[in-house]
Motif scaffolding. Structure first.
Motif, PDB file in Angstrom:
ATOM      1  N   SER A 214      40.051 -12.789  24.448  1.00 33.13           N
ATOM      2  CA  SER A 214      39.277 -13.277  23.318  1.00 33.13           C
ATOM      3  C   SER A 214      37.932 -12.576  23.296  1.00 33.13           C
ATOM      4  CB  SER A 214      39.048 -14.777  23.457  1.00 33.13           C
ATOM      5  OG  SER A 214      37.907 -15.162  22.737  1.00 33.13           O
ATOM      6  N   VAL A 215      37.490 -12.210  22.111  1.00 29.20           N
ATOM      7  CA  VAL A 215      36.160 -11.597  21.994  1.00 29.20           C
ATOM      8  C   VAL A 215      35.289 -12.380  21.025  1.00 29.20           C
ATOM      9  CG1 VAL A 215      36.950  -9.291  22.585  1.00 29.20           C
ATOM     10  CG2 VAL A 215      36.969 -10.013  20.213  1.00 29.20           C
ATOM     11  N   GLY A 216      35.707 -13.582  20.703  1.00 30.15           N
ATOM     12  CA  GLY A 216      34.882 -14.370  19.787  1.00 30.15           C
ATOM     13  C   GLY A 216      35.609 -15.629  19.380  1.00 30.15           C
ATOM     14  N   THR A 217      34.992 -16.392  18.493  1.00 26.50           N
ATOM     15  CA  THR A 217      35.607 -17.640  18.089  1.00 26.50           C
ATOM     16  C   THR A 217      36.466 -17.494  16.835  1.00 26.50           C
ATOM     17  OG1 THR A 217      33.542 -18.135  16.970  1.00 26.50           O
ATOM     18  CG2 THR A 217      33.901 -19.193  19.087  1.00 26.50           C
ATOM     19  N   ILE A 218      36.552 -16.281  16.317  1.00 25.56           N
ATOM     20  CA  ILE A 218      37.405 -16.061  15.155  1.00 25.56           C
ATOM     21  C   ILE A 218      38.768 -15.639  15.663  1.00 25.56           C
ATOM     22  CG2 ILE A 218      37.743 -14.643  13.101  1.00 25.56           C
ATOM     23  CD1 ILE A 218      34.757 -14.483  12.816  1.00 25.56           C
TER      24      ILE A 218
ATOM     25  N   SER B  51      19.974 -17.280  17.725  1.00 18.19           N
ATOM     26  CA  SER B  51      19.643 -15.869  17.509  1.00 18.19           C
ATOM     27  C   SER B  51      19.341 -15.660  16.041  1.00 18.19           C
ATOM     28  CB  SER B  51      20.824 -14.998  17.934  1.00 18.19           C
ATOM     29  OG  SER B  51      20.814 -13.784  17.225  1.00 18.19           O
ATOM     30  N   GLU B  52      18.191 -15.099  15.785  1.00 17.06           N
ATOM     31  CA  GLU B  52      17.796 -14.879  14.390  1.00 17.06           C
ATOM     32  C   GLU B  52      18.764 -13.957  13.687  1.00 17.06           C
ATOM     33  OE1 GLU B  52      13.046 -15.042  14.909  1.00 17.06           O
ATOM     34  OE2 GLU B  52      13.844 -13.617  13.430  1.00 17.06           O
ATOM     35  N   GLU B  53      19.126 -12.892  14.392  1.00 14.38           N
ATOM     36  CA  GLU B  53      20.038 -11.917  13.779  1.00 14.38           C
ATOM     37  C   GLU B  53      21.331 -12.580  13.361  1.00 14.38           C
ATOM     38  OE1 GLU B  53      19.386  -8.553  16.979  1.00 14.38           O
ATOM     39  OE2 GLU B  53      21.000  -8.079  15.565  1.00 14.38           O
ATOM     40  N   VAL B  54      21.863 -13.367  14.290  1.00 14.43           N
ATOM     41  CA  VAL B  54      23.147 -13.999  14.003  1.00 14.43           C
ATOM     42  C   VAL B  54      23.007 -15.000  12.870  1.00 14.43           C
ATOM     43  CG1 VAL B  54      24.884 -15.545  14.947  1.00 14.43           C
ATOM     44  CG2 VAL B  54      24.111 -13.601  16.282  1.00 14.43           C
TER      45      VAL B  54
ATOM     46  N   ILE C 284      30.701  -8.120   7.597  1.00 11.96           N
ATOM     47  CA  ILE C 284      29.602  -8.963   8.086  1.00 11.96           C
ATOM     48  C   ILE C 284      30.077  -9.762   9.285  1.00 11.96           C
ATOM     49  CG2 ILE C 284      27.993 -10.775   7.487  1.00 11.96           C
ATOM     50  CD1 ILE C 284      28.338  -9.982   4.577  1.00 11.96           C
ATOM     51  N   TRP C 285      31.285 -10.335   9.165  1.00  9.09           N
ATOM     52  CA  TRP C 285      31.794 -11.113  10.278  1.00  9.09           C
ATOM     53  C   TRP C 285      32.044 -10.248  11.499  1.00  9.09           C
ATOM     54  CZ3 TRP C 285      29.974 -15.271   9.130  1.00  9.09           C
ATOM     55  CH2 TRP C 285      30.205 -15.961   7.939  1.00  9.09           C
TER      56      TRP C 285
ATOM     57  N   LYS D 124      27.753  -8.939  17.795  1.00  9.45           N
ATOM     58  CA  LYS D 124      26.474  -9.431  18.317  1.00  9.45           C
ATOM     59  C   LYS D 124      26.671 -10.590  19.269  1.00  9.45           C
ATOM     60  CE  LYS D 124      22.107  -8.987  18.507  1.00  9.45           C
ATOM     61  NZ  LYS D 124      22.008  -9.967  19.544  1.00  9.45           N
ATOM     62  N   VAL D 125      27.519 -11.527  18.851  1.00 10.04           N
ATOM     63  CA  VAL D 125      27.716 -12.700  19.698  1.00 10.04           C
ATOM     64  C   VAL D 125      28.356 -12.288  21.020  1.00 10.04           C
ATOM     65  CG1 VAL D 125      28.948 -14.876  19.934  1.00 10.04           C
ATOM     66  CG2 VAL D 125      27.835 -14.319  17.785  1.00 10.04           C
ATOM     67  N   TYR D 126      29.330 -11.378  20.943  1.00  9.26           N
ATOM     68  CA  TYR D 126      30.000 -10.986  22.173  1.00  9.26           C
ATOM     69  C   TYR D 126      29.025 -10.320  23.130  1.00  9.26           C
ATOM     70  CZ  TYR D 126      33.725  -9.572  25.304  1.00  9.26           C
ATOM     71  OH  TYR D 126      34.525  -9.420  26.404  1.00  9.26           O
ATOM     72  N   GLU D 127      28.115  -9.550  22.550  1.00  8.33           N
ATOM     73  CA  GLU D 127      27.144  -8.880  23.406  1.00  8.33           C
ATOM     74  C   GLU D 127      26.232  -9.898  24.091  1.00  8.33           C
ATOM     75  OE1 GLU D 127      24.703  -6.003  21.310  1.00  8.33           O
ATOM     76  OE2 GLU D 127      23.288  -6.318  22.981  1.00  8.33           O
ATOM     77  N   ASP D 128      25.918 -10.980  23.361  1.00  9.10           N
ATOM     78  CA  ASP D 128      25.024 -11.982  23.933  1.00  9.10           C
ATOM     79  C   ASP D 128      25.699 -12.875  24.976  1.00  9.10           C
ATOM     80  OD1 ASP D 128      23.034 -12.616  20.927  1.00  9.10           O
ATOM     81  OD2 ASP D 128      22.769 -11.220  22.609  1.00  9.10           O
ATOM     82  N   GLN D 129      27.028 -12.893  24.949  1.00  8.80           N
ATOM     83  CA  GLN D 129      27.772 -13.643  25.956  1.00  8.80           C
ATOM     84  C   GLN D 129      27.315 -15.095  26.173  1.00  8.80           C
ATOM     85  OE1 GLN D 129      30.369 -12.584  28.513  1.00  8.80           O
ATOM     86  NE2 GLN D 129      30.808 -11.320  26.718  1.00  8.80           N
TER      87      GLN D 129
END
Lengths: 562, 343, 389
Positions: free
Chosen positions: A344-348, A482-485, A504-505, A511-516
């Motif tokens: 998994s690399v995210g919640t999508i 995170s402001e960016e997110v 966009i998604w 970004k989210v994956y990078e922030d872990q």
């Protein structure tokens, strides 16, 4: 209350006869007519083994999977979803729907021929009443996010008995808008005057009035509940059930459920363990194994307020230290090599193939690199006890998870071992599901191994929208901000065209994956076993039991003739 | 006799009170806030207030204790947090199920144990005796849930497989196969309930569902009962009055049954009374494996969901039942043993 | 002068000397099959330990986490020769018994030992317990794999070399886990029972010695707690106090002890009550000895015999209770692995890989059975009515 004691005596005396039950009322007060549909044994019964019992059969406050399954069948949804990378909709209760030009108003025309099983006509009032309950804070509905983006005067706005509108604060993904509008109706004539604060405990909550293909015929708490065709269903013919009934048996122990499935006493069982799949395939060809793909994912949430997990590099190191691919192989791969999980690399969910970032590379297993990163962040084993420390504090935390999930319990043990190898001490803790989720919501945990059953529309706001304090985002367990997110979320949600929103998604996922904020583990297939005499069975990523009215058994294979 | 009974009853009351105090202390000492123990974050404020008032949660311990006592005495168990229903209703539904299972054990398994133990004593030191001893020892040493799982496997796989084989071969009719098939879990066939079977069918169905859990619960108890009966009977047989009876020319059967067993049974009956707590303990594990909807499973789910009102109530009910069981055993003992003086 | 009228000889049949070559052989040859087979069993453990352990001495000693010496391994290596010596000595004593004077022969100690050793089922239990203790002590020599390392083999492998009992769901060697688990399961059992026995003895003795109000109130508490179904009490306490990690183990031991002391206290109380009447107590009191001294140096030691019997039976019950708790997920928290935890882990895989749950289940059974049989033997040996057979 002395009367209550006296009540006890006859109950004991009648124990052999009744064993205690709560029967749902039928319109005429008599139990369902057994003669219906049992003519010459052409219809069958489906017996399902369920892990837990019904909670509350009310679309506004339901919580468990059992509730969801029953509700799906005793209501007639606005639209019938089919899944193919995204949800395709066929009209149900809603005959048609359309959006205003600016995408903020969704208007629907509903059928006028549906009725509640007690004869009262189903109208837009009932649908609107459901939303009234959701908006009312005293009810405490877990579905409040449905109305979050709706204007107060338009949630919804009843035009007449068959026309209704939803007014949104801004235009965003239409699938999501439809999903937010698709709550089940609640009979105003039954609950109109009910005390909202004790809605869950209301005596009518678990004696629901049906407007769907089935009705709840009986419920023996902790033992079983039965769905039967709704004799007063007034919808189209093709939605009338072809089964005599569906019996749900509540069996908490996995091995008991499995043995009942294998011995033919039960026809359907969900969440079969990977280890058993191979054997079932070989020894029981009469049981069809169906995969429900990529609907649920496991992850480890880091409580970002905990100083241990503040640093993004430390979190990345933690993920590197875990051998996630190895765990997939151990826990989600059968002996014959068939894999039921993917990184998994995210919640999508990967099921949303247009939106899921298929190219995002998951972090590999690299314990050496993890150690280096931790060292760089100041974590060393200065006292030689095998556990990293920094400034006198040990790198030790508690990983909690919920009971009753074998795979998660095993995962926790593996993670504990893998992190120990890089000098991190992990204590394991288990709490019962409700308590566990409460703690997550209160952010009363250090690290939590949990799972999501992903939505089939894109709305990352519930997980990742910044929520420093007031818990409007109940699902942002980590306290991520995170402001960016946030900007990406806003942008994505206001782009109605899914094709335009996709990039966009994808950026958000990167970004989210990078922030872990999580250690993202995997998406897994659920394995469902169904007896193969059942035809027209749709078990897919959407649900197992939401089209029960279509299930049928050819007359020569009927097992339960009565 | 009545005075004896009343005296014993009166003694039981402080016992129950003592246990209630104990559980109160436990709840007070346990970690976590009171808030978490009695309501959830979703509980609306009015309900919260009502609960606080009922259990006197904002008052000092003594007052809380008093409130709890008052509630329990009037069987006002409050509302379950997890199930949002009155706890009393929940217990009312599940208690009969546990009692049925325990009753089966008491009425069938224990007498079987007594009979087996007697046979062992009479056939003392023969092959029969030794093998039965070994058997009961083995059963006693097994974890009860393990035995339950093995039984389930045996019946669900091997026995059912044998039946299927026979039916396939034509050696047995499908109907007979149906009769012989034993249910593996649950208390009754929901199908019968829904479709409506004849009175006989329903009773037979219930009885069939009792077989496996009853055997699982009972085997270990039967084993220990047999052992006690055996040693009690052996000791009794050695006594002089038995020799006298034999010398008088009475038939062996009469000697054993009418004289020896009656006397030997006394300690065994007390033992049975004392093992009522074990019955309820065993119930938890057996009920879990066999999905039996009884109090054992209930207290387990109360613990899993940290549902304090339900936990306290279940604990209380278990205690009352156990103390009553002991009381009944004491009374039975007094009835059977003429040597007891009632003072 | 002597109470025993049986003749006894100071020499043993020549055949028993075969035991000097192989402990147990001597016993077998004279028909004492329980001791013979028992000793053979223990021999087998020693041999297995030597065969699998000695070649790896270096690894075993220094294979610890940080390359340091594992104390258990050192103990095992020291224990081996001591245990071998003990076995051999047992065989020696059978062949060349001690010459005892008449008084010694009829001493309580000798009578007790004779009764016990002649009690067949008791000795079966004894050897069963000895087997477990031996195996536990020599575990580092016997276990081929580290019990916690995952994936030494494919998961859920059926028994076969080199995994004599197969592997579990994580690919860990069941045999090694069984061996290392014995340490923990037994420790929990012993510690819980010891604490229970200590508490129970103190309370029972105090009650009996104190008499009156003290007695009544202590017994009230005892009877009250006895009235509670044990598992329910255990579950409730575990449920209310969920402690993690090491504290969790202590909690389990604590509550197992807490639910077990009542039986001991009742036994001790009745023993002390009857002893109180005896002359030596009155003599001590007349001599002006303090109550505490009388209590601890005179009454309690004499009351201990039935307590020991009870403890032996209680260890079995405690192990079963621990297994039950683990089965319900409320037992010792991970990563500690007791036999109970192993059975709980294996219960979902019963259809695929029954060996994962069966072997620890058998281990529990063996232990409980052995302790129960030993307890029976001890009870008969300590019972004055049965002595002197």
């Amino acid at each position: 209350m002395i009367r209550s004691v006296l009540r006890l005596l006859p109950a004991l005396a009648l124990a052999a006869c009744s064993g205690g039950s709560a029967d749902a009322p039928s319109p005429d007060g008599n139990p369902a007519d057994p003669a219906k549909g049992s003519a010459s044994g052409t219809r069958d019964t489906l017996v399902v083994a369920y892990q837990s019992d019904i909670g509350y059969l009310n679309p506004v406050v339901y919580e468990t999977a059992a509730d969801a399954n029953v509700l799906q069948n005793i209501t007639f949804p606005l639209y019938w979803p089919e899944f193919d990378c995204s949800i395709k909709k066929t009209p149900g209760w809603a005959k048609s729907w359309d959006w205003s030009d600016d995408g903020t108003v969704l208007s629907m025309e509903l059928r006028d021929d549906l009725t509640w099983e007690d004869g009262k006509s189903l109208s837009t009032e009932d649908l609107s009443f459901a939303y009234e309950l959701v908006s009312d804070a005293t009810v405490g509905s877990p579905r409040m996010n449905h109305i979050e983006h709706m204007k107060p005067e338009g949630r919804p706005k009843v035009i007449d008995a068959t026309h209704i509108e939803w007014h949104f604060t801004h235009a965003f993904d239409r699938d999501t808008q439809m999903a937010h509008a698709a709550l089940g109706a609640v009979p105003k004539h039954v609950f109109g005057d009910a005390d909202r604060a004790t809605l869950r405990g209301n005596e009518n909550t678990n004696k629901p009035v049906s407007y769907g293909s089935f009705r709840l015929a009986s419920w023996k708490p902790n033992e079983s509940f039965v769905l039967e065709p709704n004799p007063n269903f007034s919808g189209p013919e093709e939605f009338k059930p072809k089964l005599n009934r569906v019996i749900f048996r509540i069996i908490p122990e996995y091995s008991t459920r499995l043995i009942e499935l294998e011995s033919g006493k039960v026809d359907l069982m969900e969440q079969i363990l990977v280890e058993d799949a191979d054997r079932l395939r070989e020894e029981h060809p009469e049981i069809r194994l169906v995969r429900r793909g990529w609907r649920s994912m496991d992850y480890v949430a880091w409580n970002l307020k905990n100083p241990l997990f503040e640093d993004k590099k430390v979190r990345t190191a933690l993920s590197l230290a875990m051998d996630i691919d190895g765990m997939i192989e151990k826990l989600l791969t059968s002996k014959s090599g068939e894999s039921y999980g993917r990184r998994s690399v995210g919640t999508i969910t990967p099921a949303l193939c247009g939106v899921h970032h298929n190219d995002l590379e998951a972090l590999p297993h690299n314990a050496e690199k993890a150690k280096k990163m931790l060292a760089k962040a100041g974590w060393t084993d200065s006292d030689g006890d095998g556990i990293l420390d920094k400034g006198g504090k040990k790198f030790s935390f508690t990983l909690s998870t919920n009971t009753g999930n074998k795979r998660r319990a095993n995962t926790a043990v593996l993670i504990q071992a893998q992190l120990k190898a890089v000098g991190i001490e992990v204590n394991l803790e288990q709490a019962e599901s409700n308590t566990f989720f409460q703690n997550l919501r209160k952010r009363d945990y250090e690290a939590a191994l949990a799972g999501w059953s992903a939505a089939l529309f894109v709305d990352p706001s519930s997980f990742w929208a910044c929520d420093k304090d007031d818990h409007k985002n109940e699902f942002n367990f980590t306290g991520y901000c995170s402001e960016e997110v946030d900007a990406l979320i806003k942008k994505g949600l206001s782009t109605p065209n899914p094709k335009d929103a996709a990039p966009i998604w994808k950026e958000l996922q990167e970004k989210v994956y990078e922030d872990q904020p999580y250690a993202f583990l995997w998406w897994q297939d659920e394995i469902v076993g169904v007896h193969d005499r059942f035809e027209n069975v749709t078990i897919d990523v959407l649900s197992t039991l939401n089209r029960l009215h279509e299930w049928e058994v050819p007359p020569d294979k009927v097992k339960y003739k009565r | 006799m009545l005075k004896y009974a009343v005296r014993k009853l009166l003694l039981a009351i402080p016992l129950i009170l003592g246990v209630i105090t104990f559980i109160f202390i436990l709840v007070e000492l346990s970690p976590g806030d009171v808030a978490d123990k009695f309501f959830t974050p979703e509980t609306p404020p009015e309900v919260r207030q009502a609960i606080v008032a009922k259990y006197q949660l904002d008052q000092p311990s003594i007052v809380r204790y008093g409130a709890m006592l008052k509630n329990l005495m009037f069987f006002d168990f409050g509302r379950s947090m997890a199930q949002e229903r009155p706890v009393f209703d929940i217990i009312l539904e599940t208690l009969p199920n546990t009692i049925i299972l325990s009753a089966v054990t008491l009425l069938i398994i224990y007498p079987t144990g007594i009979v087996v133990g007697s046979i062992q004593a009479v056939r003392h030191n023969t092959v029969v005796d030794t093998s039965l001893s070994i058997g009961s020892l083995l059963l006693n040493s097994m974890p009860s849930f393990w035995l339950a799982l093995m039984l389930q496997l045996l019946v669900g796989f091997y026995w059912a497989g044998w039946i299927d084989g026979q039916v396939a071969l034509g050696a047995m009719s499908a109907e007979m196969g149906g009769y012989l098939t034993l249910p593996l879990s649950g208390m009754q066939d929901p199908m019968l309930e829904v479709v409506g079977g004849t009175r006989t069918e329903v009773i037979i169905d219930r009885l069939k569902h009792l077989i496996l859990p009853g055997i699982a619960m009972g085997l270990a108890s039967a084993g220990s009962t047999a052992r006690y009966m055996r040693s009690a009977l052996l000791e009794t047989i050695r006594q002089d009055y038995i020799r006298t009876a034999r010398a008088k020319g009475l038939r062996e059967g009469t000697v054993i049954v009418k004289h020896a067993m009656r006397n030997a049974m006394l300690p065994v009956i007390t033992l049975i009374g004392l093992s009522v707590p074990f019955l309820f303990s065993g119930a938890v594990l057996i009920e879990t494996v066999f999905a039996w909807p009884g109090m054992g499973r209930l207290i387990l789910s109360a613990i899993y969901s940290q549902d304090t009102p339900l936990m306290i109530a279940c604990f209380f009910v278990f205690t009352v039942l156990t103390v009553s069981g002991n009381l009944l055993a004491d009374l039975a003992y007094a009835v059977v043993d003429p040597r007891i003086k009632y003072d | 002068m002597t109470a025993i009228t049986k003749t006894r000889s100071d020499t043993a049949p020549a055949l028993t000397r075969a035991g000097l070559a192989l402990p147990g052989l001597g016993h077998l040859l004279v028909g004492e099959w329980v001791s013979g087979l028992g000793l053979f069993l223990l021999d087998a453990v020693l041999v297995a330990a030597a065969v699998t352990g000695f070649p790896r001495v270096g690894d075993i000693l220094f294979g610890g986490a940080a390359g340091s010496m594992s104390p258990h391994a050192v103990l095992a290596l020291l224990a081996w020769p001591m245990l071998a010596g003990t076995l051999w000595f047992t065989a020696y004593r059978r062949a060349f018994p001690r010459k005892l004077s008449d008084d010694e022969f009829n001493s309580n100690r000798e009578i007790f030992l004779r009764t016990l050793t002649r009690h067949r089922t008791g000795m079966l239990g004894f050897y069963g317990v000895a087997f477990i203790l031996l195996v536990t002590a020599l575990t580092p020599l016997l276990a081929p794999f580290d019990p916690d390392i995952v994936d030494v083999g494919t998961k859920n492998l059926a028994p076969g070399a080199p995994f004599y009992m197969g592997t579990d769901g994580f690919g860990r060697d069941v045999y090694s886990r069984l061996l290392y688990g014995s340490r923990i399961s037994l420790s929990i059992g012993f510690m819980a029972v010891t604490i229970a026995a200590t508490m129970g003895t103190t309370i029972g003795a105090l009650a009996a010695f104190g008499g009156g109000l003290i007695d009544r109130s202590l017994m009230f508490v005892t009877d009250g707690l006895l009235a509670l179904p044990k598992l329910v009490l255990l579950l409730t306490i575990v449920g209310l106090f969920r402690l993690q990690g090491v504290w969790g183990i202590f909690l389990i031991i604590g509550i197992l002890a807490f639910t077990g002391w009542m039986g001991v206290s009742r036994i001790v109380r009745s023993q002390v009550l009857s002893l109180k009447q005896q002359e030596f107590v009155q003599a001590a009191q007349a001599l002006g000895l303090s109550s505490t001294r009388i209590l601890f140096r005179h009454l309690i030691p004499n009351a201990l015999a039935p307590v020991i019997v009870y403890c032996s039976l209680a260890i079995g019950a405690t192990m079963l209770a621990e297994a039950g708790l683990s089965f319900l997920g409320l037992g010792v928290p991970p990563p500690t692995s007791t036999w109970g935890v192993m059975v709980a882990d294996g219960k979902d895989a019963l259809r695929n890989a029954p060996h994962v749950a069966i072997f620890p289940g058998l281990a529990i059974m063996w232990s409980v059975l052995s302790f129960n049989l030993l307890g029976d033997g001890l009870r008969d040996a300590l019972d004055p009515k049965l002595r002197g057979h």
